[in-house]
Design an enzyme around this catalytic site. Structure first.
Site, PDB file in Angstrom:
ATOM      1  N   ASN A  13      36.292  40.817  37.435  1.00 34.39           N
ATOM      2  CA  ASN A  13      37.178  41.059  36.289  1.00 34.39           C
ATOM      3  C   ASN A  13      37.364  42.534  35.968  1.00 34.39           C
ATOM      4  OD1 ASN A  13      37.314  38.285  36.040  1.00 34.39           O
ATOM      5  ND2 ASN A  13      35.640  38.196  34.552  1.00 34.39           N
ATOM      6  N   LYS A  15      38.133  46.763  36.546  1.00 30.12           N
ATOM      7  CA  LYS A  15      39.190  47.624  37.068  1.00 30.12           C
ATOM      8  C   LYS A  15      38.839  48.114  38.465  1.00 30.12           C
ATOM      9  CE  LYS A  15      41.956  50.108  35.781  1.00 30.12           C
ATOM     10  NZ  LYS A  15      43.364  50.079  36.233  1.00 30.12           N
ATOM     11  N   LYS A  17      40.274  46.941  41.636  1.00 34.16           N
ATOM     12  CA  LYS A  17      40.510  46.081  42.797  1.00 34.16           C
ATOM     13  C   LYS A  17      41.769  46.506  43.561  1.00 34.16           C
ATOM     14  CE  LYS A  17      40.584  42.268  40.231  1.00 34.16           C
ATOM     15  NZ  LYS A  17      40.178  42.782  38.901  1.00 34.16           N
ATOM     16  N   THR A  18      42.894  46.483  42.878  1.00 35.68           N
ATOM     17  CA  THR A  18      44.147  46.905  43.512  1.00 35.68           C
ATOM     18  C   THR A  18      44.078  48.382  43.878  1.00 35.68           C
ATOM     19  OG1 THR A  18      45.476  45.235  42.396  1.00 35.68           O
ATOM     20  CG2 THR A  18      46.630  47.241  43.079  1.00 35.68           C
ATOM     21  N   THR A  19      43.443  49.160  43.011  1.00 35.39           N
ATOM     22  CA  THR A  19      43.334  50.599  43.236  1.00 35.39           C
ATOM     23  C   THR A  19      42.546  50.889  44.509  1.00 35.39           C
ATOM     24  OG1 THR A  19      43.261  50.702  40.841  1.00 35.39           O
ATOM     25  CG2 THR A  19      42.884  52.744  42.009  1.00 35.39           C
ATOM     26  N   ARG A  27      44.348  55.570  53.101  1.00 35.47           N
ATOM     27  CA  ARG A  27      43.389  56.144  54.048  1.00 35.47           C
ATOM     28  C   ARG A  27      43.729  55.736  55.485  1.00 35.47           C
ATOM     29  NH1 ARG A  27      37.570  55.864  52.039  1.00 35.47           N
ATOM     30  NH2 ARG A  27      38.032  53.661  51.982  1.00 35.47           N
ATOM     31  N   PHE A  69      54.791  36.568  40.269  1.00 35.81           N
ATOM     32  CA  PHE A  69      54.197  35.493  39.497  1.00 35.81           C
ATOM     33  C   PHE A  69      53.586  36.145  38.267  1.00 35.81           C
ATOM     34  CE2 PHE A  69      50.406  32.955  38.528  1.00 35.81           C
ATOM     35  CZ  PHE A  69      50.959  31.684  38.433  1.00 35.81           C
ATOM     36  N   TRP A  71      52.038  35.929  34.027  1.00 36.45           N
ATOM     37  CA  TRP A  71      51.324  35.060  33.072  1.00 36.45           C
ATOM     38  C   TRP A  71      52.198  34.674  31.893  1.00 36.45           C
ATOM     39  CZ3 TRP A  71      48.054  33.326  36.047  1.00 36.45           C
ATOM     40  CH2 TRP A  71      47.336  34.129  36.911  1.00 36.45           C
ATOM     41  N   GLU A 106      46.313  40.656  44.641  1.00 35.76           N
ATOM     42  CA  GLU A 106      46.325  39.641  43.579  1.00 35.76           C
ATOM     43  C   GLU A 106      46.685  38.263  44.146  1.00 35.76           C
ATOM     44  OE1 GLU A 106      46.264  40.860  39.971  1.00 35.76           O
ATOM     45  OE2 GLU A 106      47.316  42.777  40.088  1.00 35.76           O
TER      46      GLU A 106
END
Lengths: 174, 174
Positions: A13, A15, A17-19, A27, A69, A71, A106
């Protein structure tokens, strides 16, 4: 000898992940390796990452799929259909043999909410080109996905600025 | 109105800390914002991130400090001196007001191993320009650092390929 391609998962949960997937992609691009980054949720083309990606237009293909998609959907069935179509596209990308790394950003939600068939996903991942790296991000990765992966990191929130009433910051959050 | 600059920490033993900082830096650069990325540990200039960073030479200043501090040092005192010098440089960068974001990569070790003065670091962080974002990465962030931060994510290893005997992969690990 070719490298063994890994399946990597950034879940949890917190911050980053995508970063982290974004950093990994750039890289690899820095090494001149071709990457395909498929965003399954965020629908906006306004993010700083889009501009950053543009610097690597030769190495990185970036797709924001369908309507995205969300929410706060006004039409959940339409969103689900778009997500399914996106997965069909991702399959082709994975099987194309054109990439060093494919990011499914995601993506976990599609499985968690039964939008696409789990067995189909596991089969495609098991049958991926041997040297292809696949990076999957999103909260609540399914146990079967974790089982299959080579590397899994849980991004665990210890502290978040929204708890302090700070709003999202340009260049940091988006 | 200026933004409030955040102090962000990516800590924990899992993969993705530096990678997330890298992604954040390039995202900010995508917005045209200036970032300074200071690497306190890794000494090599061969990494893919160096090549990736080069695409943002106008927005990102990248520093690998001194000899770099390593775990297999042949001269620990020299490494410590280099790390201290690096922190002096980082202070100037933080206080310069020239950057949107400053990354102190693998910085936590300098505090954990008492190489630099903790009170000095906390004072510099508390006194940073109000709109500057500072991102700190590394294992075992000190409690006082976490206390001061706005956002902290722990990268927790759930699974790592080295457990399976797979070697580090170009474009993924470096």
């Amino acid at each position: 000898m070719k490298e063994k391609g890994l399946i990597l998962i950034f879940t949890g949960n917190g911050k980053g992940k995508t970063t982290a997937a974004l950093g990994m992609t750039m890289r690899a691009a820095g090494h001149g390796m071709r990457t395909c980054f498929i965003q399954f949720i965020k629908g906006s083309w306004k993010y700083g990452e889009m501009e950053a990606m543009a610097r690597f237009h030769k190495e990185i293909d970036f797709h924001v799929t369908g309507r995205g998609f969300t929410w706060k959907s006004d039409d959940l069935e339409k969103d689900k259909a778009a997500a399914r179509k996106a997965w069909e596209k991702a399959k082709k990308v994975i099987q194309s043999g054109e990439y060093h790394t494919v990011v499914l950003d995601e993506f976990t939600y599609l499985l968690r909410y039964d939008i696409i068939d789990k067995e189909d996903v596991l089969e495609v991942l098991r049958g991926k080109p041997a040297d292809l790296h696949i990076c999957i991000t999103g909260r609540e990765a399914l146990g079967e996905l974790i089982e299959l992966a080579d590397l899994v990191t849980e991004m665990k929130p210890i502290k978040h600025p929204y708890q302090k009433g700070v709003k999202a910051q340009k260049g940091i959050e988006f």
